[in-house]
Design a protein around this motif. Structure first.
Motif, PDB file in Angstrom:
ATOM      1  N   TYR A   1       0.827  -1.195   0.000  1.00 13.76           N
ATOM      2  CA  TYR A   1       0.000   0.000   0.000  1.00 13.76           C
ATOM      3  C   TYR A   1       0.866   1.251   0.000  1.00 13.76           C
ATOM      4  O   TYR A   1       2.067   1.209   0.228  1.00 13.76           O
ATOM      5  N   GLU A   2       0.197   2.370  -0.242  1.00 15.88           N
ATOM      6  CA  GLU A   2       0.773   3.684  -0.029  1.00 15.88           C
ATOM      7  C   GLU A   2      -0.191   4.472   0.841  1.00 15.88           C
ATOM      8  O   GLU A   2      -1.405   4.290   0.779  1.00 15.88           O
ATOM      9  N   VAL A   3       0.381   5.340   1.650  1.00 16.50           N
ATOM     10  CA  VAL A   3      -0.414   6.228   2.490  1.00 16.50           C
ATOM     11  C   VAL A   3      -0.144   7.657   2.042  1.00 16.50           C
ATOM     12  O   VAL A   3       1.012   8.088   1.972  1.00 16.50           O
ATOM     13  N   LYS A   4      -1.215   8.385   1.736  1.00 19.35           N
ATOM     14  CA  LYS A   4      -1.077   9.762   1.292  1.00 19.35           C
ATOM     15  C   LYS A   4      -1.695  10.688   2.324  1.00 19.35           C
ATOM     16  O   LYS A   4      -2.812  10.460   2.799  1.00 19.35           O
ATOM     17  N   ALA A   5      -0.961  11.752   2.664  1.00 15.31           N
ATOM     18  CA  ALA A   5      -1.436  12.706   3.659  1.00 15.31           C
ATOM     19  C   ALA A   5      -2.065  13.911   2.982  1.00 15.31           C
ATOM     20  O   ALA A   5      -1.615  14.362   1.930  1.00 15.31           O
ATOM     21  N   ASN A   6      -3.071  14.448   3.608  1.00 24.41           N
ATOM     22  CA  ASN A   6      -3.713  15.677   3.144  1.00 24.41           C
ATOM     23  C   ASN A   6      -4.109  16.505   4.362  1.00 24.41           C
ATOM     24  O   ASN A   6      -5.282  16.706   4.660  1.00 24.41           O
ATOM     25  N   VAL A   7      -3.081  16.949   5.075  1.00 22.51           N
ATOM     26  CA  VAL A   7      -3.279  17.695   6.317  1.00 22.51           C
ATOM     27  C   VAL A   7      -2.954  19.165   6.049  1.00 22.51           C
ATOM     28  O   VAL A   7      -1.842  19.482   5.608  1.00 22.51           O
ATOM     29  N   PRO A   8      -3.909  20.062   6.287  1.00 18.93           N
ATOM     30  CA  PRO A   8      -3.658  21.492   6.028  1.00 18.93           C
ATOM     31  C   PRO A   8      -2.417  21.990   6.765  1.00 18.93           C
ATOM     32  O   PRO A   8      -2.198  21.685   7.943  1.00 18.93           O
ATOM     33  N   GLY A   9      -1.578  22.761   6.023  1.00 18.23           N
ATOM     34  CA  GLY A   9      -0.372  23.317   6.625  1.00 18.23           C
ATOM     35  C   GLY A   9       0.830  22.412   6.546  1.00 18.23           C
ATOM     36  O   GLY A   9       1.923  22.788   6.985  1.00 18.23           O
ATOM     37  N   TYR A  10       0.670  21.242   5.956  1.00 13.95           N
ATOM     38  CA  TYR A  10       1.771  20.283   5.826  1.00 13.95           C
ATOM     39  C   TYR A  10       1.820  19.771   4.388  1.00 13.95           C
ATOM     40  O   TYR A  10       0.824  19.820   3.646  1.00 13.95           O
ATOM     41  N   PHE A  11       2.976  19.281   4.011  1.00  7.35           N
ATOM     42  CA  PHE A  11       3.133  18.775   2.657  1.00  7.35           C
ATOM     43  C   PHE A  11       2.203  17.594   2.407  1.00  7.35           C
ATOM     44  O   PHE A  11       2.048  16.723   3.274  1.00  7.35           O
ATOM     45  N   GLN A  12       1.569  17.607   1.231  1.00  6.17           N
ATOM     46  CA  GLN A  12       0.837  16.426   0.776  1.00  6.17           C
ATOM     47  C   GLN A  12       1.855  15.452   0.197  1.00  6.17           C
ATOM     48  O   GLN A  12       2.418  15.705  -0.865  1.00  6.17           O
ATOM     49  N   GLU A  13       2.095  14.395   0.902  1.00  8.89           N
ATOM     50  CA  GLU A  13       3.072  13.421   0.440  1.00  8.89           C
ATOM     51  C   GLU A  13       2.632  12.014   0.801  1.00  8.89           C
ATOM     52  O   GLU A  13       1.670  11.825   1.543  1.00  8.89           O
ATOM     53  N   ALA A  14       3.303  11.036   0.241  1.00  7.62           N
ATOM     54  CA  ALA A  14       2.924   9.639   0.436  1.00  7.62           C
ATOM     55  C   ALA A  14       4.101   8.843   0.938  1.00  7.62           C
ATOM     56  O   ALA A  14       5.266   9.220   0.745  1.00  7.62           O
ATOM     57  N   GLN A  15       3.797   7.758   1.627  1.00  5.73           N
ATOM     58  CA  GLN A  15       4.832   6.824   2.047  1.00  5.73           C
ATOM     59  C   GLN A  15       4.326   5.402   1.864  1.00  5.73           C
ATOM     60  O   GLN A  15       3.126   5.141   1.877  1.00  5.73           O
ATOM     61  N   ASP A  16       5.260   4.487   1.675  1.00  2.05           N
ATOM     62  CA  ASP A  16       4.896   3.079   1.471  1.00  2.05           C
ATOM     63  C   ASP A  16       4.428   2.455   2.777  1.00  2.05           C
ATOM     64  O   ASP A  16       4.835   2.854   3.879  1.00  2.05           O
ATOM     65  N   LEU A  17       3.560   1.458   2.629  1.00  2.00           N
ATOM     66  CA  LEU A  17       3.042   0.725   3.787  1.00  2.00           C
ATOM     67  C   LEU A  17       2.886  -0.736   3.394  1.00  2.00           C
ATOM     68  O   LEU A  17       2.294  -1.046   2.358  1.00  2.00           O
TER      69      LEU A  17
END
Length: 656
Positions: free
Chosen positions: A486-502
């Protein structure tokens, strides 16, 4: 005046006649019930309650339905009996038992508590029944990893039960007991209180797909006209024990119509001998449901011998020097004040059915292990082997290690009065992880982040989002399955939208295990996944991991391209700010040369990002030479190549 008096007299006479008829029907019904003719008793009890129902008639009707195991109607009439006499301990107790047998556990608990009030000396047993109700509800929510199937290729609208394996001319067959129509004798109406045909043994041949393709009557010895059922074979199938009703006409009195006796036959020259009575049969009590152990040395059976624990108890007789010894009661761990039936000894365990242990209702199947001469506390086989109704006659297919076999049950959803069910073990699906993603920055949790601000999807396919699970408290989790990346993608205001492997293997199991109701045969471990977020703020600088250069070179290594592609994607996904690409050298070489080299390296990184689609107007670069060394490896200090490589790094800083 005379006319009015005449009407009153007629009404009085009518009431007297109706009352007399009701009493007469009650007496007839009670006589039939004493003669074990419950179907006839029901007919007259119904007549007795039509116009002037009495407590005796209503209770008698409920009892007949209970004895015939018609639990829904028994519940109805015990309910009526309770409304007429709510202080009668037997009525309260049986009403609670019928509610339990129909799966109405909350109501049953209420009436078991009522029973404790009218019969406080029996509170311990009432509490056992209440515990059974609570456990039944839990077992129904969490069934074991077995699939149960009604054998509609075998069952009929009548009764089929007690599937056993046998051999005929070297071929494997199965025997069961049935009362489907086929043998009605001259004594049928006299001897059969339930108006059903007699029980007989039926042979079944199963085809390659385990379906019945041939069934026929299986006879042992003489053609016996009454009940013959529940066979049990020796290991080499040359001896069979079974249950019969009495033979002679002289013994067909009403007191003997329901008596059971054990017989056995021996196969000689491929023919079964005439029945040989078990030496402990007795006209004063019943013996039945024999089970012969594979070594031929022990015979388990049921009996209502006076002095037992309850109704029918389980006994065992040992064979010594060719003779069966006096039977021994298995004791109070196995036997209860209710009935125990259908003992089977297999793989060291005694399997049997009981109505008196902690169970789901009616008869439940249990197992007990004999250790150092003592039976262990019986263990309920739970769902799907047991149900609120009667479950019995457990049989494991030889060689299956308990993974398949047959049981019998009168479950409401069945085809007949008793049905054969096959069971098969299902390899459970591997456990899943229930993932709750939490945002962190520099090792500290970010207040207010929720699972909804992260998306977990199958690696390489952002549209294939992982299934979500919401527990009873409203907490949301992503379901991560074994064998998937899997990949996890972040979408948190004020922080970079980025992904990491899982991956499944990298998750840590917490102390809490959650059982899933919506994923059959599966459970999940709760896991919290920390996701390190990078804050979007002017002046914030981040090191790009694994961006190293060879000594004295500004050429980007192939191994670094993966990280730079991720940086490009990060910048493409997060627009609206500008960044400076910084490059740093180690202390080897002159300060001036290193400053020039770092400028070349920073520019190489910027050009790579531009080639990947990042707007050049958002980018700038700056070489820092050896002015920001991270360790002790400054000019004049001897260090290893690995220590120097730590200082050769690339950063990006938000500048606007």
């Amino acid at each position: 005046m005379k006319f009015s008096s005449r009407i009153s007299l007629c009404l009085l006479l009518t009431a007297f006649v109706i009352g007399s008829c009701s009493k007469q029907n009650l007496y007839i019904a009670q006589d039939y019930q004493k003669d074990y003719k419950y179907a006839d008793a029901i007919t007259f009890y119904k007549k007795a309650v039509e116009n002037n129902p009495s407590k005796e008639a209503v209770k008698g009707l409920a009892e007949c339905y209970r004895i015939l195991r018609d639990y829904p109607l028994a519940e109805v009439w015990y309910g009526k009996a309770y409304s007429m006499d709510n202080r009668n301990p037997e009525v309260v107790y049986q009403y609670a038992m019928m509610l339990k047998a129909n799966g109405k556990y909350d109501e049953a608990i209420s009436f078991f508590n009522a029973y404790k009030k009218v019969q406080p000396t029996d509170s311990l047993y009432a509490n056992l029944q209440i515990k059974g109700c609570n456990m039944a509800a839990k077992w129904m929510e969490e069934p074991l990893d077995y699939e149960l199937a009604n054998r509609d290729d075998i069952n009929s609208p009548y009764s089929e039960f007690g599937m056993q394996q046998a051999k005929e001319n070297g071929e494997t067959i199965y025997l069961l007991s049935t009362n489907r129509p086929g043998r009605v004798t001259e004594d049928f109406l006299l001897a059969n209180e339930n108006k059903d045909p007699y029980f007989e043994m039926l042979a079944v041949r199963l085809n390659d797909i385990n379906k019945a393709d041939q069934m026929y009557q299986y006879r042992v010895g003489e053609n016996f006209p009454y009940h013959v059922a529940t066979p049990s074979f020796s290991a080499n199938y040359d001896t069979v024990f079974y249950t019969r009703t009495p033979i002679s006409k002289e013994r067909l009195s009403k007191e003997k119509l329901n008596q059971l006796e054990i017989y056995y036959s021996v196969k000689v020259d491929n023919q079964w001998s005439n029945p040989i009575p078990f030496p402990f049969n007795n006209e004063a009590f019943s013996t039945g449901h024999p089970f012969l152990t594979k070594d031929g040395k022990s015979l388990y059976f049921i009996s209502d011998i006076p002095g037992g624990m309850g109704g029918f108890d389980i006994y065992v007789s040992q064979k010594k020097d060719g003779l069966w010894q006096r039977p021994e009661n298995l004791g109070m761990k196995i036997n209860t004040r209710e009935d125990e039936f259908y003992p089977v000894f297999s793989n060291g365990y005694l399997y049997f059915s009981s109505a008196g242990l902690m169970g789901m209702g009616g008869l439940d199947i249990y197992k007990s292990l004999k250790i150092a001469g003592e039976w262990s506390a019986p263990e309920n086989l739970q769902v799907p082997f047991n149900s609120p109704q009667d479950d019995f006659a457990f049989f494991q297919t030889p060689g299956s290690e308990g993974k398949k076999g047959f049981i019998s049950s009168n479950r409401i959803e069945g085809r007949g009065k008793d049905d054969i069910y096959s069971f098969n073990y299902i390899d459970p699906l591997p456990p899943v992880f229930l993932v709750n993603v939490k945002g962190y920055n520099n090792g500290e949790p970010i207040t207010g982040t929720t699972n909804a601000q992260f998306t977990i999807f199958k690696k390489g396919n952002p549209a294939d989002i992982a299934q979500q699970y919401v527990d009873v408290y409203g907490n949301s989790y992503y379901i991560v399955e074994q064998g998937e990346n899997y990949e996890v993608k972040a979408n948190v205001p004020g922080y970079f939208q980025e992904a990491q492997d899982l991956s499944y293997d990298h998750l840590q199991v917490s102390d809490t295990m959650l059982i899933k109701k919506d994923l059959p045969k599966q459970y999940g471990y709760e896991a919290t996944l920390p996701f390190n977020l990078r804050k979007i703020a002017v002046g914030t600088e981040y090191t790009i991991n694994n961006i190293y250069f060879d000594f004295n070179s500004a050429k980007i290594r192939k191994s670094a391209e993966v990280e730079l592609i991720q940086l490009a994607n990060l910048l493409l996904a997060n627009k609206g700010f500008k960044v400076e690409i910084g490059s740093h050298c180690d202390a080897r070489g002159s300060d001036e040369y290193n400053m020039i080299l770092s400028q070349r390296r920073a520019k190489s990184v910027m050009n790579f990002l531009i080639l990947k689609g990042v707007n050049k107007n958002r980018l700038s670069y700056q070489g820092y030479g050896e002015t920001q060394i991270l360790n002790e490896c400054v000019n004049g200090v001897d260090c290893t190549d690995e220590q120097h490589e730590e200082n050769r790094r690339t950063t990006f800083k938000i500048v606007e």
